[in-house]
Design an enzyme around this catalytic site. Sequence first.
Site, PDB file in Angstrom:
ATOM      1  N   ASP A 114       0.833  -1.207   0.000  1.00 40.71           N
ATOM      2  CA  ASP A 114       0.000   0.000   0.000  1.00 40.71           C
ATOM      3  C   ASP A 114       0.870   1.261   0.000  1.00 40.71           C
ATOM      4  O   ASP A 114       1.999   1.241   0.503  1.00 40.71           O
ATOM      5  CB  ASP A 114      -0.910  -0.029   1.240  1.00 40.71           C
ATOM      6  N   HIS A 171       3.074   3.519  -8.875  1.00 37.44           N
ATOM      7  CA  HIS A 171       2.920   2.104  -9.240  1.00 37.44           C
ATOM      8  C   HIS A 171       4.166   1.592  -9.953  1.00 37.44           C
ATOM      9  O   HIS A 171       4.580   0.455  -9.755  1.00 37.44           O
ATOM     10  CB  HIS A 171       1.684   1.909 -10.126  1.00 37.44           C
ATOM     11  N   LEU A 180      11.023 -20.482  -4.631  1.00 35.02           N
ATOM     12  CA  LEU A 180       9.950 -19.629  -4.110  1.00 35.02           C
ATOM     13  C   LEU A 180       8.679 -19.747  -4.960  1.00 35.02           C
ATOM     14  O   LEU A 180       8.753 -19.747  -6.186  1.00 35.02           O
ATOM     15  CB  LEU A 180      10.428 -18.168  -4.125  1.00 35.02           C
TER      16      LEU A 180
HETATM   17  C1  FPP Z   1      -1.602   0.327  -3.482  1.00 31.04           C
HETATM   18  O1  FPP Z   1      -1.201   1.662  -3.479  1.00 31.04           O
HETATM   19  C2  FPP Z   1      -1.135  -0.337  -4.666  1.00 31.04           C
HETATM   20  C3  FPP Z   1      -1.919  -0.873  -5.648  1.00 31.04           C
HETATM   21  C4  FPP Z   1      -3.386  -0.863  -5.648  1.00 31.04           C
HETATM   22  C5  FPP Z   1      -1.323  -1.490  -6.801  1.00 31.04           C
HETATM   23  C6  FPP Z   1      -0.191  -2.394  -6.464  1.00 31.04           C
HETATM   24  C7  FPP Z   1       0.588  -2.602  -7.656  1.00 31.04           C
HETATM   25  C8  FPP Z   1       1.931  -2.535  -7.700  1.00 31.04           C
HETATM   26  C9  FPP Z   1       2.842  -2.352  -6.547  1.00 31.04           C
HETATM   27  C10 FPP Z   1       2.556  -2.786  -8.967  1.00 31.04           C
HETATM   28  C11 FPP Z   1       2.817  -4.245  -8.903  1.00 31.04           C
HETATM   29  C12 FPP Z   1       3.225  -4.779 -10.147  1.00 31.04           C
HETATM   30  C13 FPP Z   1       3.395  -6.103 -10.326  1.00 31.04           C
HETATM   31  C14 FPP Z   1       3.838  -6.601 -11.599  1.00 31.04           C
HETATM   32  C15 FPP Z   1       3.143  -7.057  -9.219  1.00 31.04           C
HETATM   33  P1  FPP Z   1      -2.322   2.776  -3.601  1.00 31.04           P
HETATM   34  O2  FPP Z   1      -2.437   3.134  -5.037  1.00 31.04           O
HETATM   35  O3  FPP Z   1      -3.561   2.294  -2.949  1.00 31.04           O
HETATM   36  O4  FPP Z   1      -1.667   3.944  -2.795  1.00 31.04           O
HETATM   37  P2  FPP Z   1      -2.419   5.033  -1.901  1.00 31.04           P
HETATM   38  O5  FPP Z   1      -3.118   4.292  -0.807  1.00 31.04           O
HETATM   39  O6  FPP Z   1      -1.299   5.877  -1.404  1.00 31.04           O
HETATM   40  O7  FPP Z   1      -3.352   5.760  -2.805  1.00 31.04           O
END
Ligand code: FPP
Length: 241
Positions: free
Chosen positions: A16, A33, A127
């Site tokens: 997150d 992201h 893994l």
């Molecule tokens: C949460 O941060 C993150 C997500 C909803 C997306 C997670 C995706 C990635 C880390 C990219 C992963 C890629 C692969 C290939 C696994 P948020 O957008 O909710 O952040 P915020 O709470 O600060 O708005």
Amino acid sequence: MIEKENLPRHIAVIMDGNGRWAKARGLPRTAGHRAGMDKVKEIVKACGEMDIKVLTLFAFSTENWSRPKKEIDTLMRYFIDSLKRQVDELHKNNVRFRVIGRKEPLPEYLFTKIREAEEKTSGNSGLTLVLALNYGSRQEIVDGVKQFARDVLQRNAALDGMDEEKFGAYLYTAGLPDPDLLIRTSGEMRISNFLLWQASYAELYFSDKCWPDFKKQDLQDAIQEYQHRHRRFGKVKHEKR
Ligand code: FPP
């Protein structure tokens, strides 16, 4: 120091804070992201090196569809790009790749790439990397109940034979051990519909860092903290289950 003999077998992570990480830098959310994707690589590598058996990452929830279309499209593109670019590397490193979640309404092309990656890496013994994509835990439980009901109606299963262990086989995570350690980044202290059944006895660890700032050292700190906790599984003293 991390004790080799008391490692969590399965670590699950709610990644997150990508959006907030980007905002704090005056960047668009998608830049968060992108940085989060790089972090996935680092943490997967670290888990492989530490001999963790299963790593489950919450990449996209069933609730995330309510985000702006542009952000969703970018995320889907990132998933496809990283699958295309990383699958050979994962395979070389003996990683078994698996996705949990509902297929619909993921883009067909993404789904094809997922299946290819799962097939290619299915024989690997290092893994197991599980990506929760279009995943919602309540939905998973409902899907499991429906499938069990179908099996009962078709006389492939007996109602009285059902128990907690057998029900696990009806979940998307069938065959995987339950998570021992559940990490959430960015200071939020919620489970957010993630592995509700499976994480019943998981140790919870919350980090204030946003996911793009979460480093191998932070993962090691979480594991060390896990190793200092006494897991009792509802019993009165520390015993193995
Ligand atoms: C949460 O941060 C993150 C997500 C909803 C997306 C997670 C995706 C990635 C880390 C990219 C992963 C890629 C692969 C290939 C696994 P948020 O957008 O909710 O952040 P915020 O709470 O600060 O708005």
